[in-house]
Design a protein around this motif. Structure first.
Motif, PDB file in Angstrom:
ATOM      1  N   UNK A 170      -9.624  -7.728 -25.102  1.00  0.00           N
ATOM      2  CA  UNK A 170      -8.701  -6.412 -25.099  1.00  0.00           C
ATOM      3  C   UNK A 170      -8.760  -5.537 -26.953  1.00  0.00           C
ATOM      4  N   UNK A 171      -9.013  -6.247 -27.215  1.00  0.00           N
ATOM      5  CA  UNK A 171      -9.763  -5.127 -28.547  1.00  0.00           C
ATOM      6  C   UNK A 171     -11.498  -4.748 -28.272  1.00  0.00           C
ATOM      7  N   UNK A 172     -11.874  -5.092 -27.567  1.00  0.00           N
ATOM      8  CA  UNK A 172     -12.802  -5.109 -27.688  1.00  0.00           C
ATOM      9  C   UNK A 172     -13.511  -3.824 -26.885  1.00  0.00           C
ATOM     10  N   UNK A 173     -12.359  -3.897 -25.514  1.00  0.00           N
ATOM     11  CA  UNK A 173     -12.577  -2.341 -24.723  1.00  0.00           C
ATOM     12  C   UNK A 173     -11.611  -1.948 -25.860  1.00  0.00           C
ATOM     13  N   UNK A 174     -10.973  -1.746 -26.023  1.00  0.00           N
ATOM     14  CA  UNK A 174     -10.226  -1.423 -27.230  1.00  0.00           C
ATOM     15  C   UNK A 174     -11.440  -0.033 -27.910  1.00  0.00           C
ATOM     16  N   UNK A 175     -11.803  -0.943 -28.891  1.00  0.00           N
ATOM     17  CA  UNK A 175     -13.011  -1.260 -29.902  1.00  0.00           C
ATOM     18  C   UNK A 175     -14.514  -0.095 -29.338  1.00  0.00           C
ATOM     19  N   UNK A 176     -14.571  -0.098 -27.855  1.00  0.00           N
ATOM     20  CA  UNK A 176     -15.988   0.620 -26.982  1.00  0.00           C
ATOM     21  C   UNK A 176     -14.849   1.720 -26.483  1.00  0.00           C
ATOM     22  N   UNK A 177     -13.937   2.006 -26.456  1.00  0.00           N
ATOM     23  CA  UNK A 177     -12.564   3.200 -26.151  1.00  0.00           C
ATOM     24  C   UNK A 177     -13.186   4.167 -27.040  1.00  0.00           C
ATOM     25  N   UNK A 178     -12.516   3.656 -28.189  1.00  0.00           N
ATOM     26  CA  UNK A 178     -12.165   4.780 -29.367  1.00  0.00           C
ATOM     27  C   UNK A 178     -14.089   5.002 -29.465  1.00  0.00           C
ATOM     28  N   UNK A 179     -14.686   3.918 -29.537  1.00  0.00           N
ATOM     29  CA  UNK A 179     -16.883   4.988 -29.874  1.00  0.00           C
ATOM     30  C   UNK A 179     -16.862   5.447 -29.592  1.00  0.00           C
ATOM     31  N   UNK A 180     -16.475   5.518 -27.734  1.00  0.00           N
ATOM     32  CA  UNK A 180     -17.243   6.377 -26.611  1.00  0.00           C
ATOM     33  C   UNK A 180     -16.088   8.080 -26.880  1.00  0.00           C
ATOM     34  N   UNK A 181     -14.983   7.552 -27.424  1.00  0.00           N
ATOM     35  CA  UNK A 181     -13.844   9.341 -26.883  1.00  0.00           C
ATOM     36  C   UNK A 181     -14.708  10.118 -28.242  1.00  0.00           C
ATOM     37  N   UNK A 182     -14.766   9.248 -29.833  1.00  0.00           N
ATOM     38  CA  UNK A 182     -15.228   9.572 -30.598  1.00  0.00           C
ATOM     39  C   UNK A 182     -16.284  10.909 -30.803  1.00  0.00           C
ATOM     40  N   UNK A 183     -17.230   9.916 -29.460  1.00  0.00           N
ATOM     41  CA  UNK A 183     -18.850   9.879 -29.414  1.00  0.00           C
ATOM     42  C   UNK A 183     -18.675  11.455 -28.696  1.00  0.00           C
ATOM     43  N   UNK A 184     -17.475  11.844 -27.313  1.00  0.00           N
ATOM     44  CA  UNK A 184     -17.799  12.730 -26.782  1.00  0.00           C
ATOM     45  C   UNK A 184     -16.720  14.268 -27.606  1.00  0.00           C
ATOM     46  N   UNK A 185     -15.507  13.161 -28.650  1.00  0.00           N
ATOM     47  CA  UNK A 185     -15.189  14.387 -29.369  1.00  0.00           C
ATOM     48  C   UNK A 185     -16.248  15.763 -29.906  1.00  0.00           C
ATOM     49  N   UNK A 186     -16.610  14.053 -30.951  1.00  0.00           N
ATOM     50  CA  UNK A 186     -18.335  15.186 -31.440  1.00  0.00           C
ATOM     51  C   UNK A 186     -19.044  15.824 -30.635  1.00  0.00           C
ATOM     52  N   UNK A 187     -19.402  15.474 -29.445  1.00  0.00           N
ATOM     53  CA  UNK A 187     -20.502  15.895 -28.877  1.00  0.00           C
ATOM     54  C   UNK A 187     -19.739  17.885 -28.806  1.00  0.00           C
TER      55      UNK A 187
END
Length: 98
Positions: free
Chosen positions: A72-89
């Motif tokens: 679950x922690x790994x899924x959360x970190x992947x989601x954080x990475x994707x969310x931050x990347x999308x926000x940056x884009x």
């Protein structure tokens, strides 16, 4: 491991979506973050937990919870990475060219 993923798929997707939301929100914050010493201690802690999970040091129910928590922690970190990347884009695309 496949049993954990198939049985707890809803919870894993939920942690991914929560990470996505938190990654989207956290880009706006301009905090100091953690110190290098704290980051190293956290990395050692996570590495120790992963090693304990892979070597099956923790038996039974607590080992199951450890495996589930790490996934679950790994899924959360992947989601954080994707969310931050999308926000940056989105933010960089909407900014006017200088």
């Amino acid at each position: 491991m496949p049993y954990l993923v198939s049985f707890h798929l809803g919870w894993l997707v939920g942690s991914l979506l929560l990470g996505l939301a938190m990654g989207w929100i956290s880009v706006v914050q301009r905090g100091n973050g953690t110190s290098k010493v704290t980051a190293r201690w956290l990395a050692v802690l996570v590495a120790g937990l992963v090693a304990a999970s892979l070597t099956h040091v923790v038996p039974g129910r607590f080992g199951y919870w450890l495996d589930l928590g790490l996934i679950m922690f790994a899924c959360y970190l992947v989601g954080c990475t994707i969310g931050a990347w999308l926000r940056d884009r989105v933010v960089s695309r909407g900014a006017p060219a200088a």
